[in-house]
Motif scaffolding. Structure first.
Motif, PDB file in Angstrom:
ATOM      1  N   GLY A   1       0.837  -1.195   0.000  1.00 15.49           N
ATOM      2  CA  GLY A   1       0.000   0.000   0.000  1.00 15.49           C
ATOM      3  C   GLY A   1       0.869   1.241   0.000  1.00 15.49           C
ATOM      4  N   ASN A   2       0.271   2.413   0.110  1.00 14.41           N
ATOM      5  CA  ASN A   2       1.016   3.668   0.101  1.00 14.41           C
ATOM      6  C   ASN A   2       1.854   3.791   1.367  1.00 14.41           C
ATOM      7  N   ASN A   3       3.161   3.870   1.200  1.00 10.93           N
ATOM      8  CA  ASN A   3       4.074   3.909   2.337  1.00 10.93           C
ATOM      9  C   ASN A   3       5.394   4.516   1.934  1.00 10.93           C
ATOM     10  N   ALA A   4       6.104   5.052   2.925  1.00 13.53           N
ATOM     11  CA  ALA A   4       7.457   5.545   2.704  1.00 13.53           C
ATOM     12  C   ALA A   4       8.185   5.614   4.040  1.00 13.53           C
ATOM     13  N   TYR A   5       9.492   5.422   3.994  1.00  9.63           N
ATOM     14  CA  TYR A   5      10.294   5.612   5.198  1.00  9.63           C
ATOM     15  C   TYR A   5      11.736   5.899   4.822  1.00  9.63           C
ATOM     16  N   VAL A   6      12.456   6.527   5.762  1.00 11.20           N
ATOM     17  CA  VAL A   6      13.894   6.753   5.653  1.00 11.20           C
ATOM     18  C   VAL A   6      14.507   6.345   6.989  1.00 11.20           C
ATOM     19  N   LEU A   7      15.566   5.574   6.933  1.00  9.68           N
ATOM     20  CA  LEU A   7      16.201   5.144   8.172  1.00  9.68           C
ATOM     21  C   LEU A   7      17.698   5.003   7.971  1.00  9.68           C
ATOM     22  N   SER A   8      18.400   4.844   9.068  1.00 14.63           N
ATOM     23  CA  SER A   8      19.814   4.512   9.022  1.00 14.63           C
ATOM     24  C   SER A   8      20.007   3.198   9.764  1.00 14.63           C
TER      25      SER A   8
END
Length: 419
Positions: free
Chosen positions: A68-75
């Motif tokens: 589904g509609n999703n987004a993320y940024v991680l380290s």
């Protein structure tokens, strides 16, 4: 041991650089161990164009992926250490930690258990004497039906000419990697057992593109399933050149754990043809599952994705789709046709991996079974910029399927620092 080629295989499977890398001093073994580290800035974006968003099963014990509609940024940071061999024994320990900076909706939780996680990665004790290798702890065994880390024991023996025997016991399984961290799940009161035998038909045994063997195997979990099957691998190089052709094929069937009233659960049949020359590889394949889909066959996640490389994919069952092959894993009576291509350039510093597949399968909606088609395109780009810095990019698209199946576009990538 008579067969030096099988001995070489065990050496490579144990990741030993030379047979002489053994020490009779514990201090020397610890001092001459290897450490490794990896830090990544990593992001993911998924767009649902049509169909139903929701959770889709990845295997039989409840691991799910959200589409589904999703987004993320991680380290993420991973650290590991492997000692040298103290006589015939060595030890390894590793862990991975991550922190999410941006999390849209479910975001990172579709691939990771939480926004902030620290988990023990591959960590084990290993024994190796030339004929026998024993590994105990947390690790990923090389097996066409396992795509997770396991907590367990793995034993391999090559004492008999041209014959490699192995056995696995797994108590639990999970995932610890830069692209997915999932909590470890128990495999029932008695765990999971595997026995396998690989008999080589060719003199060449340490080159997967120039070897032939037959492989028989059995998986058993008293509380989950009973599965058995066989595979054949036949590859040859022409005139010892880099040009090769080959075939890899197999069948597996699972049933209820009760031997008194087995009842077949499902089956999986597959075949692939492959060829390549120098810096390019290509394969065409077909796979089919039964009326219950993959069922228990996908318990530990069939297919070791492209992170293992094209060579390892040649003897895996479903090695192609980067983030899914979702229709095949969730549909029943599925027929999958696919093509895989890989190109390497600049002394292997750049790798391009492209996959396209179409799955024709039965899917139940509102208690009615209908036949659908799902198409998936995947592209992986892995490039080393300088000696310790590189970037990765994955593009994935499922498309041209009818509602309620999800048609999605997913982009994933990051900068990787190795140290």
């Amino acid at each position: 041991m008579k067969n030096t080629a099988l001995k070489y295989i065990l050496v490579m499977m144990c990741l030993i650089v030379t047979l002489s890398a053994k020490y009779n001093s514990l201090n020397e073994a610890l001092k001459n161990g290897t450490s490794r580290g990896e830090a990544m800035l990593y992001g993911n974006y998924m767009k649902l164009f049509s169909g139903q968003a929701g959770f889709y099963n990845d295997n039989n014990v409840g691991t799910k992926t959200f589409l589904g509609n999703n987004a993320y940024v991680l380290s993420s940071v991973g650290l590991g250490y492997t000692s040298g061999f103290f006589y015939n024994v060595r030890a390894a320990i590793s862990f991975m930690a991550l922190q999410s900076f941006y999390n849209s909706g479910l975001g990172a939780r579709k691939d990771f258990s939480s926004d902030s996680t620290v988990m023990l990665g591959p960590s084990f004790l290993e024994y190796f004497d030339g004929d026998t290798a024993i590994k105990a702890g947390r690790f990923m065994p090389l097996n066409p039906f396992i795509n997770h880390l396991i907590d367990g024991i793995w034993v391999r023996n090559a004492s008999f000419n041209n014959l490699l025997l192995e056995g696995i016991y797994a108590k639990s399984f999970g995932q610890v990697s830069y692209y997915q961290i999932q909590p470890f799940q128990d495999l029932g009161r008695f765990g999971l057992y595997n026995l396998g035998a690989r008999y080589y038909l060719s003199d060449s045994q340490n080159d997967i593109k120039n070897s032939s063997y037959v492989y028989g195997f059995w998986f058993y979990s008293p509380s989950i399933f009973n599965m058995f099957g066989a595979r054949i691998h036949a590859f040859t190089r022409f005139n010892n050149s880099s040009f090769y052709v080959g075939l890899d094929s197999g069948i597996a069937a699972s049933m209820k754990p009760s031997f008194s009233s087995p009842g077949f659960d499902s089956y999986l049949a597959d075949v692939k043809l492959a060829t390549g020359f120098k810096w390019i590889d290509f394969s065409l394949g077909y796979a089919r599952n039964g009326k219950n889909g993959l069922a228990s066959l996908n318990l530990l996640g069939i297919g070791n994705s492209v992170h293992s490389g094209f060579e390892q994919s040649l003897n895996n069952v479903l090695p192609f789709f980067i983030w899914g092959g979702r229709a095949f894993k969730n549909g029943s009576n599925a027929n999958l046709f696919y093509g895989v291509g890989q190109v390497k350039a600049f002394s292997d510093k750049l790798s391009l991996y492209l996959v396209y597949g179409s799955t024709f399968f039965d899917y139940v909606t509102n208690s009615v079974s209908k036949q659908y088609v799902q198409n998936e395109l995947d592209l992986m780009v892995d490039m080393q910029i300088v000696s310790n810095v590189g970037f990765i990019l994955y593009l994935s698209s499922t498309h041209l399927s009818k509602s309620p199946l999800p048609n999605t576009f997913e982009a994933t990538g990051g900068i990787r620092l190795s140290f």
